[in-house]
Design a protein around this motif. Structure first.
Motif, mmCIF file in Angstrom:
data_model
loop_
_atom_site.group_PDB
_atom_site.id
_atom_site.type_symbol
_atom_site.label_atom_id
_atom_site.label_comp_id
_atom_site.label_asym_id
_atom_site.label_seq_id
_atom_site.Cartn_x
_atom_site.Cartn_y
_atom_site.Cartn_z
ATOM 1 N N PHE A 251 0.808 -1.216 0.000
ATOM 2 C CA PHE A 251 0.000 0.000 0.000
ATOM 3 C C PHE A 251 0.847 1.275 0.000
ATOM 4 O O PHE A 251 0.742 2.114 0.878
ATOM 5 N N GLY A 252 1.685 1.379 -1.005
ATOM 6 C CA GLY A 252 2.318 2.666 -1.274
ATOM 7 C C GLY A 252 3.575 2.956 -0.489
ATOM 8 O O GLY A 252 3.841 2.389 0.564
ATOM 9 N N GLU B 215 -3.273 -0.740 -11.409
ATOM 10 C CA GLU B 215 -3.093 -0.963 -9.972
ATOM 11 C C GLU B 215 -2.542 0.259 -9.254
ATOM 12 O O GLU B 215 -2.437 0.271 -8.029
ATOM 13 N N VAL B 216 -2.153 1.302 -9.991
ATOM 14 C CA VAL B 216 -1.582 2.498 -9.369
ATOM 15 C C VAL B 216 -2.495 3.684 -9.654
ATOM 16 O O VAL B 216 -2.742 4.028 -10.810
ATOM 17 N N ALA B 217 -2.979 4.318 -8.589
ATOM 18 C CA ALA B 217 -3.964 5.390 -8.739
ATOM 19 C C ALA B 217 -3.396 6.582 -9.512
ATOM 20 O O ALA B 217 -4.125 7.254 -10.248
ATOM 21 N N GLY C 256 -3.785 0.629 -20.083
ATOM 22 C CA GLY C 256 -3.020 0.250 -18.898
ATOM 23 C C GLY C 256 -2.475 -1.165 -18.980
ATOM 24 O O GLY C 256 -3.039 -2.033 -19.647
ATOM 25 N N ILE C 257 -1.365 -1.380 -18.299
ATOM 26 C CA ILE C 257 -0.735 -2.697 -18.205
ATOM 27 C C ILE C 257 -0.510 -3.003 -16.727
ATOM 28 O O ILE C 257 -0.119 -2.131 -15.951
ATOM 29 N N ILE D 230 -4.509 12.242 -5.052
ATOM 30 C CA ILE D 230 -4.383 12.369 -3.587
ATOM 31 C C ILE D 230 -4.272 10.985 -2.971
ATOM 32 O O ILE D 230 -3.442 10.736 -2.087
ATOM 33 N N MET D 231 -5.111 10.064 -3.427
ATOM 34 C CA MET D 231 -5.101 8.705 -2.888
ATOM 35 C C MET D 231 -3.743 8.051 -3.086
ATOM 36 O O MET D 231 -3.206 7.407 -2.175
ATOM 37 N N HIS D 232 -3.164 8.201 -4.279
ATOM 38 C CA HIS D 232 -1.864 7.570 -4.548
ATOM 39 C C HIS D 232 -0.795 8.081 -3.588
ATOM 40 O O HIS D 232 -0.021 7.293 -3.029
ATOM 41 N N ASN D 233 -0.744 9.376 -3.392
ATOM 42 C CA ASN D 233 0.310 9.951 -2.569
ATOM 43 C C ASN D 233 0.037 9.834 -1.073
ATOM 44 O O ASN D 233 0.970 9.825 -0.275
#
Length: 603
Positions: free
Chosen positions: A185-186, A319-321, A337-338, A538-541
């Protein structure tokens, strides 16, 4: 007989997983003692086992605990109903039934309506490996992911007595899957923001990339060999030459130099890490043949894209926001996407998956140490002079390719789990021809020599001929600029609301007389968190920070006390401070990209 209504209830929940039942499976249902509601099953050797339904005497209600509760045994439906009725409203229950005979009996004779309710699901399967594929979508659902730091187990009456070794196997796989999920989770915020900076800096190169949507299924049912750099590659690399021209050869950056020395030119070189060392070690001053295609996300060091002579594929990263955000602002379809996972081997695998290749053959994919802890990679790589620095606490034992246990690391275990997740969810035919290392579940095991002889028998269309027909991404720069302006306004508005809430709770005075009012005011933060999670960037970071807050929040008992409310206030002040700083940094990076794009349009 409940079978019709049970089937209806079980099919109403997409998370439920029920394997096909074979009527020849043992044990066989023998008889039911109506007085005690005990079912008896007879095994082939004459042994009779009883399935009872009695709540464990020491069990205490857990209504104030938020957790993921794994329950073993479907026959104990009375126990399951009591667990469900006495759990916290946030707790998620996962019922596991490893014996399909017992499941079949329960399906016909027990009321399973509890499985039509929220926050409970069923796994009924006698293949232990399948628990990995089953768990992946559940554990990545945010309503479950926020509970990952609190996992407990309950064994119904039967499994408190029998099948202990089988249950141990399930618990080990569950533990490893949960651990890998938590670690996935990041990165920390600073690390994630560097990735955003690289993606935005490389926009001009993304515009020159081959269009991945046009590449979808372009090599359908053609074999692909994914070449990683594990130590077992030394055993079978010599066979790879015979596959050239009859299969796609997709290599990780670490092993390409070794392949070229062996006079094997891969079709693709794959990278994923954005650190400068990737450029220094694998691309700087390297004479890579023009027929090799570069594959990697937009976070790579821009010097790689600038100097690379061949074709480039810069895919959007499933898989990456963050890259879902990029797809949205660039108006690119989901098919662009891949699935890239966490390693350059995952990029290579994801490319083969995207191309529709079958089978996908893995070599050098050890994901474990070789003969000793100094043997981490194949010979002829930069690791000849480097040692992987891991601490004992970061190591674990997993099932080996040939059985037994082999030593791995937590990061390799995370890589292994990703392969298993992707193979399971996409139903891919994958052959592990590594001939060593860790066992990757859901793959077939076969030597590389035999795999090539069986599957690599026909000449394939060369990459350069295929790529002649493939265009670049279609992106309207003017529309992109306007979209970036809208994003900047969104972040400014978000910041204003965030700061207003922060100022209110910072001044909040918590006393015994204001406990309920203060607790209600503090609950507003969950709307802010929900809004943050709805924005991909925002979610990704913020993903790891938001989940850490939720893990801390959910680990606290649901009791309104001055101590708990004060602890919540303190946690929110920390969270909101980090959120404000992060969103400001995001806004500035997006603003910089928008201004650069504006300059280009003015030329």
């Amino acid at each position: 007989m409940y079978i019709d209504t049970n089937i209806e209830d079980l099919t109403s929940n997409d998370f439920n997983w029920v394997a096909v039942h074979n009527s020849e499976l043992e044990p066989k249902f023998t008889y039911l003692d109506q007085a005690s509601r005990t079912a008896y099953f007879t095994y082939k050797n004459g042994e009779i086992r009883a399935l009872q339904d009695e709540l464990e005497s020491t069990y205490q209600k857990r209504v104030t605990h938020r957790e993921i509760l794994f329950v073993f045994g479907l026959y104990g439906i009375n126990e399951i109903n009591q667990l469900y009725q006495t759990k916290s409203k946030d707790t998620f229950i996962i019922v596991i039934e490893p014996n399909l005979s017992y499941f079949n009996y329960s399906l016909h004779y027990l009321n399973l309506s509890v499985f039509s309710k929220e926050k409970i699901c069923l796994f009924a399967d006698d293949q232990v490996d399948n628990i990995i594929s089953f768990l992946q979508p559940i554990l990545h659902d945010i309503t479950v992911a926020k509970l990952l730091k609190k996992v407990n187990f309950y064994f119904t009456s039967y499994y408190r007595q029998y099948d202990g070794e089988l249950i141990k196997k399930y618990i080990e796989l569950i533990r490893q899957t949960v651990t890998s999920t938590v670690r996935s989770f990041g990165n920390d915020i600073e690390d994630s923001l560097i990735g955003l900076k690289h993606n935005l800096k490389n926009l001009s190169y993304i515009l020159k990339s081959k269009n991945t949507t046009q590449l979808l299924n372009i090599y359908q049912n053609i074999p692909a060999i994914v070449v990683a750099a594990g130590p077992s590659l030394n055993k079978n690399i010599q066979h790879l030459k015979t596959a050239k021209g009859k299969a796609l050869i997709i290599a990780v950056d670490t092993i390409v130099e070794r392949l070229l020395r062996e006079e094997i030119t891969p079709d693709f070189i794959c990278s994923i890490e954005r650190v400068p060392e990737v450029y220094d070690y694998f691309y700087k001053d390297k004479k890579l043949a023009k027929e090799i295609t570069l594959v990697g996300p937009g976070v790579l060091d821009s010097r790689i894209f600038e100097e690379f002579k061949g074709a480039m594929i810069i895919p959007f990263r499933n898989e990456v926001a963050e890259t879902k955000w990029l797809q949205r602002i660039m108006k690119q379809p989901k098919s662009s996407g891949i699935s890239m996972g966490l390693s350059c081997a995952h990029v290579a695998f994801g490319l083969a998956d995207h191309f529709g290749c079958s089978p996908i053959i893995l070599i050098g994919q050890d994901l474990a140490y070789g003969e000793n802890e100094d043997e981490t990679h194949a010979a002829g790589t930069l690791y000849d002079s480097k040692t992987l620095n891991t601490q004992k606490r970061d190591q674990d034992f997993v099932e080996g390719y040939y059985g037994g246990k082999v030593l791995t690391t937590r990061i390799w275990l995370q890589f292994k789990t990703w392969f298993e997740k992707r193979i399971g969810e996409a139903g891919l035919k994958v052959i592990d021809a590594t001939e060593g290392g860790a066992r990757i579940y859901l793959t077939e095991r076969q030597s590389l020599k035999d795999s090539i002889e069986k599957y690599c028998t026909t000449k394939i269309i060369p990459i350069n001929e295929v790529f002649e027909k493939i265009g670049t991404y279609s992106i309207d720069k003017e529309k992109l600029k306007k979209t970036l302006e809208q994003e900047i306004k969104y972040y400014n508005d978000f910041l204003e609301n965030l700061i207003n809430y922060f100022n209110r709770i910072e001044k909040m005075d918590i006393t015994h007389d204001t406990l309920i009012k203060s607790n209600d005011q503090l609950s507003v933060v969950h709307y802010i968190v929900k809004d943050a999670m709805s924005n991909e960037l925002i979610m990704h970071n913020m993903q790891s920070t938001l989940l850490r807050y939720l893990w801390t929040h959910n680990s606290r008992e649901q009791i309104i006390s001055r101590e708990n409310v004060q602890a919540e206030k303190n946690e929110q002040i920390k969270l909101l401070g980090v959120m404000a700083r992060t969103i400001y940094e995001i806004k500035e990076l997006v603003k910089e990209a928008q201004q650069q794009l504006e300059k280009e349009l003015e030329k």
